[in-house]
Design an enzyme around this catalytic site. Structure first.
Site, PDB file in Angstrom:
ATOM      1  N   THR A   1       0.778  -1.286   0.052  1.00  0.00           N
ATOM      2  CA  THR A   1      -0.046  -0.110   0.148  1.00  0.00           C
ATOM      3  C   THR A   1       0.860   1.080  -0.065  1.00  0.00           C
ATOM      4  O   THR A   1       0.367   2.219  -0.725  1.00  0.00           O
ATOM      5  CB  THR A   1      -0.888   0.144   1.111  1.00  0.00           C
ATOM      6  OG1 THR A   1      -1.805  -1.273   1.167  1.00  0.00           O
ATOM      7  CG2 THR A   1      -1.686   1.164   1.233  1.00  0.00           C
ATOM      8  N   CYS A   2       2.102   1.046   0.653  1.00  0.00           N
ATOM      9  CA  CYS A   2       2.820   2.195   0.771  1.00  0.00           C
ATOM     10  C   CYS A   2       3.399   2.766  -0.768  1.00  0.00           C
ATOM     11  O   CYS A   2       3.560   3.784  -0.741  1.00  0.00           O
ATOM     12  CB  CYS A   2       3.909   2.149   1.820  1.00  0.00           C
ATOM     13  SG  CYS A   2       3.438   1.562   3.640  1.00  0.00           S
ATOM     14  N   SER A   3       3.999   1.411  -1.260  1.00  0.00           N
ATOM     15  CA  SER A   3       4.709   1.945  -2.500  1.00  0.00           C
ATOM     16  C   SER A   3       3.758   2.049  -3.673  1.00  0.00           C
ATOM     17  O   SER A   3       3.906   2.535  -4.486  1.00  0.00           O
ATOM     18  CB  SER A   3       5.485   0.697  -2.650  1.00  0.00           C
ATOM     19  OG  SER A   3       6.475   0.687  -2.012  1.00  0.00           O
TER      20      SER A   3
END
Length: 158
Positions: free
Chosen positions: A47-49
């Site tokens: 989700t972060c990337s």
């Protein structure tokens, strides 16, 4: 947990520059500026990337047009990982990738999250905040998902 109207606690955060490891005082980093600081549970995580950082890339100009001087991404990862992750995502000067490698800043904010069940140890909750001279103007925290701390949520709060 830190709240709207409170000043950020003092801590030293780190980034890798051309000259090596650089420490950044939170007080100095936020002085006389209006900034967005957003935190992710971990570099290179899905989700972060795939969504969180890219959202701030897409809306970078729109966020800055609302009076934001700088955008910082912080994670409980070491400065080498944060530098390489920023290069991998091609953030350039749009987002400054900052390390809270020991989690001291995260802990002082009350934003730590135990992700030991996922083999990640103690990490940061996912959040975003708008800061004016180090004082929290707006705060969005996600226990799961990305609705409250996304670039869209920040832009909407501006």
């Amino acid at each position: 947990m830190i709240e709207v109207g409170q000043k950020l606690p003092e801590a030293t955060l780190y980034h890798r520059g051309e000259q090596g490891l650089n420490g950044c005082s939170v007080t100095e980093m936020t002085a006389a500026q209006r900034i967005v600081l957003f935190a992710v549970p971990g570099a290179f995580t899905p989700t972060c990337s795939d969504a969180h950082v890219p959202g701030f890339m897409v809306l970078n100009d729109a966020i800055r047009a609302k009076g934001i001087d700088n955008i910082f991404c912080v994670a409980v990862n070491d400065p080498f990982v944060m530098k390489f992750w920023g290069e991998h995502l091609n953030v350039g000067d749009a987002i400054r990738m900052i390390s809270d490698g020991n989690g001291m800043f995260t802990r002082a904010l009350g934003m730590e999250r135990d992700m030991s069940n996922g083999a990640m140890g103690i990490r940061s909750k996912r959040y975003a905040m708008i800061l004016n001279n180090g004082v929290v103007e707006w705060l969005g925290v996600d226990e799961s998902g990305l609705a409250n701390s996304s670039a869209e949520a920040v832009l909407g709060a501006l």
